[in-house]
Design a protein around this motif. Structure first.
Motif, short mmCIF file in Angstrom:
data_model
loop_
_atom_site.label_atom_id
_atom_site.label_comp_id
_atom_site.label_asym_id
_atom_site.label_seq_id
_atom_site.Cartn_x
_atom_site.Cartn_y
_atom_site.Cartn_z
N GLY A 124 0.79 -1.22 0.00
CA GLY A 124 0.00 0.00 0.00
C GLY A 124 0.83 1.27 0.00
O GLY A 124 0.29 2.37 0.16
N ALA A 125 2.14 1.14 -0.18
CA ALA A 125 3.01 2.32 -0.24
C ALA A 125 2.71 3.13 -1.50
O ALA A 125 2.24 2.58 -2.51
N PRO A 126 2.97 4.43 -1.47
CA PRO A 126 2.70 5.24 -2.67
C PRO A 126 3.63 4.89 -3.82
O PRO A 126 4.79 4.54 -3.60
N LEU A 127 3.12 4.99 -5.03
CA LEU A 127 3.92 4.76 -6.22
C LEU A 127 4.82 5.97 -6.47
O LEU A 127 4.42 7.11 -6.28
N ARG A 128 6.03 5.70 -6.94
CA ARG A 128 6.96 6.80 -7.23
C ARG A 128 6.57 7.55 -8.49
O ARG A 128 6.87 8.74 -8.64
N THR A 129 5.97 6.87 -9.45
CA THR A 129 5.51 7.53 -10.68
C THR A 129 4.07 7.13 -10.93
O THR A 129 3.76 5.95 -11.02
N THR A 130 3.21 8.11 -11.05
CA THR A 130 1.78 7.87 -11.20
C THR A 130 1.30 8.34 -12.57
O THR A 130 2.05 8.96 -13.34
N ILE A 131 0.04 8.07 -12.83
CA ILE A 131 -0.52 8.55 -14.09
C ILE A 131 -0.53 10.08 -14.12
O ILE A 131 -0.40 10.70 -15.19
N ALA A 132 -0.63 10.72 -12.96
CA ALA A 132 -0.56 12.19 -12.91
C ALA A 132 0.80 12.67 -13.40
O ALA A 132 0.90 13.70 -14.09
N ASP A 133 1.87 11.95 -13.04
CA ASP A 133 3.20 12.31 -13.54
C ASP A 133 3.27 12.15 -15.06
O ASP A 133 3.90 12.95 -15.75
N GLY A 134 2.64 11.09 -15.57
CA GLY A 134 2.63 10.89 -17.01
C GLY A 134 1.92 12.01 -17.75
O GLY A 134 2.39 12.49 -18.79
N VAL A 135 0.78 12.45 -17.20
CA VAL A 135 0.02 13.53 -17.83
C VAL A 135 0.81 14.84 -17.76
O VAL A 135 0.87 15.61 -18.73
N ALA A 136 1.44 15.10 -16.61
CA ALA A 136 2.20 16.35 -16.45
C ALA A 136 3.36 16.42 -17.44
O ALA A 136 3.63 17.47 -18.04
N ALA A 137 4.09 15.31 -17.61
CA ALA A 137 5.19 15.28 -18.57
C ALA A 137 4.68 15.46 -19.98
O ALA A 137 5.32 16.13 -20.82
N GLN A 138 3.51 14.89 -20.28
CA GLN A 138 2.92 15.04 -21.61
C GLN A 138 2.58 16.50 -21.91
O GLN A 138 2.76 16.98 -23.03
N LYS A 139 2.09 17.20 -20.90
CA LYS A 139 1.75 18.61 -21.10
C LYS A 139 3.01 19.44 -21.37
O LYS A 139 2.98 20.37 -22.18
N LEU A 140 4.11 19.12 -20.71
CA LEU A 140 5.37 19.82 -21.00
C LEU A 140 5.85 19.51 -22.42
O LEU A 140 6.36 20.39 -23.11
N ALA A 141 5.69 18.26 -22.83
CA ALA A 141 6.09 17.88 -24.19
C ALA A 141 5.27 18.64 -25.23
O ALA A 141 5.81 19.12 -26.24
N ASP A 142 3.97 18.77 -24.99
CA ASP A 142 3.12 19.51 -25.91
C ASP A 142 3.53 20.99 -25.97
O ASP A 142 3.57 21.61 -27.05
N ALA A 143 3.84 21.55 -24.80
CA ALA A 143 4.25 22.96 -24.76
C ALA A 143 5.57 23.16 -25.49
O ALA A 143 5.76 24.17 -26.19
N ALA A 144 6.49 22.21 -25.35
CA ALA A 144 7.78 22.30 -26.06
C ALA A 144 7.56 22.23 -27.56
O ALA A 144 8.19 22.99 -28.33
N ALA A 145 6.69 21.33 -28.00
CA ALA A 145 6.41 21.23 -29.44
C ALA A 145 5.80 22.52 -29.97
O ALA A 145 6.16 23.00 -31.06
N LEU A 146 4.90 23.12 -29.19
CA LEU A 146 4.29 24.39 -29.59
C LEU A 146 5.33 25.50 -29.67
O LEU A 146 5.34 26.31 -30.61
N SER A 147 6.23 25.55 -28.70
CA SER A 147 7.28 26.57 -28.70
C SER A 147 8.17 26.42 -29.93
O SER A 147 8.51 27.41 -30.60
#
Length: 331
Positions: A299-322
């Motif tokens: 029941g320990a917390p996961l080090r990488t969650t789906i929220a981390d995946g979504v957050a990294a994806q948003k940065l990738a999208d912003a980089a592509a737009l830039s």
């Protein structure tokens, strides 16, 4: 005993299947892949059986699915697994579309299942040691992160056509490292500037992608990160980062097949870095899978969650737009 089904019997699927099969209290029950020969070979290797998507989701004994299939299948499989109340390990990215990735996160949260995204660099022993020293305050307050990430060679142009572009395919790992090192206390990026060129192979430009990038990020508190990437490094797989803090520096170098230095009349010689990610991150892949199943058990917390995946994806999208616009993007 946790019963597991794996989707994908390709290169990364074989790595995850071997690491799953080696764990105590875990049974690899199904291997699913549209290439029948690949599925049969991997299933036979680990005492599993070949299964279909429908068989996996209809089987109430399956506790966990591991998704190592092509990117365009991830969001559907995550959503189906969440609906079936099965825990999920999924390779990056969640999806190439941020709205679909957001929808996956909502489905996972509504179902109450665990979902870990495979950002294996967080489990690399060298990188993780730097993270622990940072948390102990050994270099004071982190202020600047510099990431170097260079592949030994570019993948085939056919692969790149469906990859989502270098920012979503390759740099998504670096964006996660940025968040892991500089944004762990909630100090997320507020500004990003990205540019790139096609310097390695003109065929990459023909499919609408680039192969060399330079990215700068600034957090809300003014911390800075620079990421440089290339699809070509003649000397091997180049994976390094350094963190500059108020009281010192943490530098993480490359791994080499051996650490032997030869000194002779011609000079000082060392092995080149490990050839590619399969060698460089072999321990990280093993440790991330062990962590995932240990977290399910305890029941320990996961080090990488789906929220981390979504957050990294948003940065990738912003980089592509830039890169496309030639202008920085505020987040």
């Amino acid at each position: 005993m946790k019963n597991v089904a794996i989707f994908g019997a390709g290169r990364i699927g074989r790595i995850h299947a071997a690491n799953i099969a080696a764990l105590s209290g875990v049974r690899l029950k199904y291997v699913c892949d549209p290439v029948a020969d690949n599925a049969a070979a991997l299933a036979q290797q680990h005492g599993a059986q070949v299964g279909s998507i429908e068989a996996v989701f209809d089987d109430s004994s399956i506790d966990v699915v591991a998704i190592a299939s092509p990117t365009d299948t991830h969001s559907e499989l995550i959503t189906r697994a969440a609906t079936a109340r099965k825990h999920i390990f999924c390779e990056k990215p969640v999806d190439l579309s941020v709205p679909r990735a957001d929808a996956c996160q909502r489905a996972v949260e509504a179902a109450g299942v665990a979902c870990m995204i495979g950002f294996q660099r967080r489990f690399d022993p060298t990188f993780n040691e730097a993270k622990e020293r940072l948390q102990r305050g050994e270099i004071g307050t982190p202020e600047m992160l510099v990431i170097t990430s260079r592949d030994p060679g570019a993948p085939p142009a056919e692969y790149l056509k469906g990859s989502g572009g270098i920012f979503r395919d390759m740099l998504i790992h670096d964006f996660d490292v940025f968040r892991w090192i500089l944004a762990a206390d909630g100090d997320e990026a507020e500004w990003i500037s990205a540019t790139g060129s096609c310097l390695v192979d003109p065929r990459i430009a023909e499919v609408g992608d680039i192969d060399s990038t330079a990215v700068t990020l600034r957090t809300r508190r003014g911390r800075l990160c620079q990421i440089n990437t290339s699809r070509r490094a003649a000397y091997g797989y180049d994976q390094r980062f350094e963190v500059l803090g108020s009281q010192g520096l943490l530098a993480c170098g490359n791994h080499r097949p051996s650490e032997v230095l030869q000194w002779d009349a011609r000079g000082v010689h060392a092995d080149k870095p490990e050839h590619f990610f399969l060698q460089r991150y072999r321990d990280a892949y093993r440790l991330e899978m062990a962590h995932f199943f240990d977290a399910l058990q305890t029941g320990a917390p996961l080090r990488t969650t789906i929220a981390d995946g979504v957050a990294a994806q948003k940065l990738a999208d912003a980089a592509a737009l830039s890169h496309q616009s030639g202008q920085p993007v505020r987040l």
